[in-house]
Design a protein around this motif. Structure first.
Motif, PDB file in Angstrom:
ATOM      1  N   THR A 542     -43.199 -61.572 -26.653  1.00  0.00           N
ATOM      2  CA  THR A 542     -42.737 -60.202 -26.395  1.00  0.00           C
ATOM      3  C   THR A 542     -42.731 -59.316 -27.630  1.00  0.00           C
ATOM      4  O   THR A 542     -42.552 -58.094 -27.511  1.00  0.00           O
ATOM      5  CB  THR A 542     -41.327 -60.243 -25.799  1.00  0.00           C
ATOM      6  OG1 THR A 542     -40.460 -60.965 -26.700  1.00  0.00           O
ATOM      7  CG2 THR A 542     -41.335 -60.961 -24.457  1.00  0.00           C
ATOM      8  N   PRO A 565     -44.437 -56.593 -17.312  1.00  0.00           N
ATOM      9  CA  PRO A 565     -43.043 -56.997 -17.090  1.00  0.00           C
ATOM     10  C   PRO A 565     -42.689 -57.019 -15.605  1.00  0.00           C
ATOM     11  O   PRO A 565     -43.163 -56.198 -14.830  1.00  0.00           O
ATOM     12  CB  PRO A 565     -42.243 -55.910 -17.833  1.00  0.00           C
ATOM     13  CG  PRO A 565     -43.156 -54.715 -17.840  1.00  0.00           C
ATOM     14  CD  PRO A 565     -44.542 -55.266 -17.951  1.00  0.00           C
ATOM     15  N   LEU A 574     -45.513 -57.908 -22.135  1.00  0.00           N
ATOM     16  CA  LEU A 574     -45.880 -57.400 -23.459  1.00  0.00           C
ATOM     17  C   LEU A 574     -45.583 -55.900 -23.533  1.00  0.00           C
ATOM     18  O   LEU A 574     -46.475 -55.074 -23.726  1.00  0.00           O
ATOM     19  CB  LEU A 574     -47.358 -57.684 -23.729  1.00  0.00           C
ATOM     20  CG  LEU A 574     -47.791 -59.153 -23.571  1.00  0.00           C
ATOM     21  CD1 LEU A 574     -49.276 -59.311 -23.880  1.00  0.00           C
ATOM     22  CD2 LEU A 574     -46.968 -60.066 -24.477  1.00  0.00           C
ATOM     23  N   THR A 575     -44.348 -55.560 -23.392  1.00  0.00           N
ATOM     24  CA  THR A 575     -43.972 -54.146 -23.276  1.00  0.00           C
ATOM     25  C   THR A 575     -44.116 -53.379 -24.586  1.00  0.00           C
ATOM     26  O   THR A 575     -44.072 -52.139 -24.578  1.00  0.00           O
ATOM     27  CB  THR A 575     -42.523 -54.035 -22.793  1.00  0.00           C
ATOM     28  OG1 THR A 575     -41.669 -54.762 -23.688  1.00  0.00           O
ATOM     29  CG2 THR A 575     -42.383 -54.611 -21.396  1.00  0.00           C
TER      30      THR A 575
END
Length: 758
Positions: A542, A565, A574-575
């Protein structure tokens, strides 16, 4: 006596009529002339010698200090009293014989000014402190005006008595004695003779005698000779030539700084850094909002020569080795040429040595020995240096923290030399010709290492697992080498943030233990031979902001749901991604609309895959998205109108089956950004898609490229080749100068368009 007063009065008026404090001011020819006459007169009267110190020299020659009005008045009184003392001395033998004469003597000795009584004026404490240290028209202060900007601007001191006399602006005050009995005149008359000013030739000879043991003065066309000529022509009251051997080092230091100015093109520097503004080289610096640089000292000894980015050009003179107290030498980002002088080996007190970004040639000379105990920064990056890293660099193992030798032409191995530098924090050797294995024990002792860049070399062998076990290592950049066999089991690591391994020869599947790199932000594995699946475990990393997996023969599969997400509970997604490249990774299926949940994306590259279906309109909702590469897939349908005002400034859509009119792309704007490049299949006799706007580039148009001289693999380049070129990969080529961050985005198609090839 009259000659002395004439000269002094002229100098006094020169001070009163000129500006006394002007930054970087130079003395006028008249003031230099008067001060020269003043400082080269002699007297045998002890009382006058006392007055010489208390009166004349109180004004000195420092034009940076204003002269108080009360001091000017005090000087006139003292001058007149001086005459009175001479007459009083003549009357003393007759005190017993003539009582009235004795009485008149005492009245007169109190001070007479044309019949008017003048009380003595005692100097104030402030006056004493202000002018303390002046002697014989010269000063021991560090801010004496040197009086030259360049050799041709220099004014010689006065050479003859006639010149001094013609400088008078008013006659001396005539002395009128009081009425007194006849007296016998003194047996001998005190006279003064002006001492001749030393000629330039004489000064040059004395300077040569001092400097000959340490510099070559045989060539009269050399910068060395030009420098001593400048010193010889300097006004004597501005620059003293030492007579005591103990004063030679300070004079030699001054000469070396003058020599550096001439050798390194000082007249064309962007900032002259106040060179020659005073007679003290320690004042030759500038500290402004525009530039900070020059010569800096401590206790009179040069400790720093700091002239970065100042158009300094030429060869570093060997005499620089005479500045033995130097701790910082920065001449980086200039136009230095020639070889690094071996005389730098004498600067054993150096802490910071930076000559990077110049055009230095040759190899690194033998510089280091057991006396080098302080050097922390060694930066020769971005030059034209060749050879190998000298073995004596290992002598710096107790202090050296930064080594930057990147962007040169070094070769050979590094293990024996670098491995001994146990205090290293930053090691930059990229863009050279090193050919070595990264053995497990070569860098294992560098426990303090934080950044390691060995990219663009010929390193081969296995990736050293110990690099992932260093407690402080945050950057590992090994891209563009020949390294194989990435570790299959990675240790837990909460420090590493940057890992660039693109353009190597890795062939195995991606290890799931990559997730043990818990703080990794930058991961570039593109242009290798990694196989297997793009595992969903990547969705658990992340902290990633940059993920490039392009051009690897992965097993065909969809864009992993774990990247987004909320789709898979076990993966947060993988914001934080700003750049994602899955170019040529065998992706199939459709483009998931949920990619819009990666709201920080600036670049999305899905080029050269087998993606199908339509382009999701949700992609236009990613506000930072500037670069969208969807070309060379099997996409169908029309481009959503939602892209009219999207932030995309570069959109590649060619080699798909899209249709419709996309002229609206050229009309739409987003804020102040203009859409620069849209590449699509809009040409030929039966275009698949239409675009009448100037922003569009049509890949299948029949455009002639004759005469452009473009070739690819020895054959003429066609429009199809240009749109189908595989080099449109926006890999980051990281450098330490830019903090291993993105400086710009480079795409070949944009370059062709700007050069007018379309």
């Amino acid at each position: 006596m009259a000659d002395r007063e004439v000269a002094f009065m002229d100098y006094d008026q020169e001070i009163s009529e000129s500006s006394l404090y002007v930054e970087q001011s130079l003395p006028t020819p008249e003031s230099a002339k008067a001060s020269a006459a003043l400082s080269n007169t002699t007297t045998t009267d002890p009382d006058l010698l006392v007055d010489d110190v208390s009166r004349d020299t109180s004004f000195g020659i420092d034009q940076s200090l204003p002269i108080p009005d009360e001091l000017r008045g005090r000087d006139i009184n003292l001058r007149r009293r001086t005459k009175c003392r001479w007459i009083s001395a003549a009357l003393l033998p007759f005190v017993v014989l003539v009582a009235a004469g004795t009485l008149a003597f005492f009245i007169y000795a109190g001070g007479v000014d044309n019949g008017n009584r003048q009380d003595p004026v005692a100097p104030t404490q402030e006056e004493v402190e202000t002018f303390e240290g002046f002697e014989d028209g010269n000063t021991g202060d560090d801010d004496v005006v040197y009086g030259i900007q360049a050799e041709e601007d220099f004014k010689n001191p006065v050479d003859t008595e006639d010149e001094a006399e013609t400088a008078a602006v008013e006659p001396p005050v005539e002395f009128v004695p009081p009425t007194m009995p006849p007296t016998i005149p003194p047996t001998a008359e005190v006279t003064e003779v002006n001492a001749p000013v030393e000629s330039v030739e004489s000064r040059l000879a004395r300077i040569t005698a001092i400097l000959s043991p340490v510099t070559n003065l045989t060539d009269q066309s050399s910068p060395q000779y030009q420098s001593i000529s400048t010193l010889a022509k300097a006004p004597e009251e501005m620059l003293l030539i030492p007579t005591n051997v103990s004063d030679y080092p300070k004079f030699i230091q001054h000469y070396v700084i003058v020599l550096l100015y001439y050798t390194l093109g000082g007249s064309t520097w962007d900032f002259t850094a106040n060179f020659f503004i005073t007679g003290e080289e320690c004042n030759w610096n500038i500290q402004s909002v525009f530039y900070v640089g020059g010569v800096f000292c401590k206790n009179g000894a040069v400790t720093s020569l700091y002239l970065p980015s100042n158009n300094v050009k030429g060869k570093i003179p060997t005499e620089i080795g005479l500045l033995s107290s130097m701790k910082l030498l920065r001449l980086n980002s200039n136009d230095l040429s020639g070889e690094i002088p071996s005389e730098l080996s004498k600067l054993t007190n150096l802490v910071d040595l930076q000559l990077n970004h110049n055009a230095l040639t040759g190899s690194i000379p033998t510089l280091f020995n057991e006396f080098w105990t302080s050097l922390e920064i060694l930066n020769f990056a971005n030059n034209l240096l060749t050879g190998t890293i000298p073995s004596d660099i290992a002598m710096l193992h107790k202090s050296l923290a930064v080594v930057a030798l990147d962007d040169n032409f070094f070769e050979g191995t590094i293990a024996d030399n670098m491995g001994a530098l146990t205090e290293l924090v930053y090691l930059y050797l990229e863009q050279n010709g090193f050919n070595d294995t990264l053995a497990d024990d070569s860098l294992v002792r560098l426990e303090n290492l934080q950044q390691l860049d060995l990219s663009d070399n010929y390193f081969h062998g296995d990736f050293p697992p110990h690099l992932l076990q260093h407690d402080n290592l945050t950057v590992i950049d090994l891209h563009d080498n020949q390294i194989t066999n990435f570790p299959t089991s990675l240790p837990n690591n909460t420090v590493l943030g940057f890992l660039a391994l693109h353009n190597n020869q890795f062939t195995q599947p991606l290890p799931s233990s990559l997730t043990n790199l818990r703080n990794l932000e930058h991961l570039d594995l593109s242009n290798n031979e990694f196989t297997g699946d793009i595992s969903p475990f990547l969705g658990g990393m992340t902290t990633l902001t940059y993920l490039f997996l392009a051009n690897n023969p992965f097993t065909p599969g969809i864009i992993p749901d774990s990247f987004m997400p909320g789709l898979l509970p076990e993966f947060a997604g993988l914001t934080r991604l700003t750049e994602l490249s899955l170019k040529n990774t065998s992706r199939i299926g459709t483009i998931p609309p949920t990619l819009s949940q990666l709201t920080e994306l600036v670049l999305l590259d899905l080029d050269r895959n087998s993606l199908e279906g339509t382009i999701p309109s949700t992609l236009s909702e990613i506000e930072p998205l500037n670069f969208l590469l969807l070309n060379r897939n099997n996409l169908t349908g029309t481009l959503p109108l939602a892209f009219t005002n999207s932030s995309v400034i570069m959109l590649l859509l060619d080699r798909n089956q899209l249709e419709g009119d996309v002229t609206f792309l050229c009309d739409g704007t987003f804020g102040s950004k203009r859409r620069d490049v849209v590449v699509l299949d809009c040409g030929g006799n039966v275009p698949e898609i239409q675009c009448a706007g100037q922003c569009c580039t049509c890949c299948d148009s029949a455009i002639s490229l004759d005469g452009l001289g473009l070739e690819m693999n020895g054959t003429d380049v066609t429009v199809t080749d240009m749109c189908d070129d595989t080099s449109m990969l926006a890999n980051l080529d990281p450098t330490w100068e830019h903090g291993f961050g993105r400086l710009q985005y480079d795409f070949d198609v944009a370059a062709w368009k700007m050069q007018g090839f379309y």
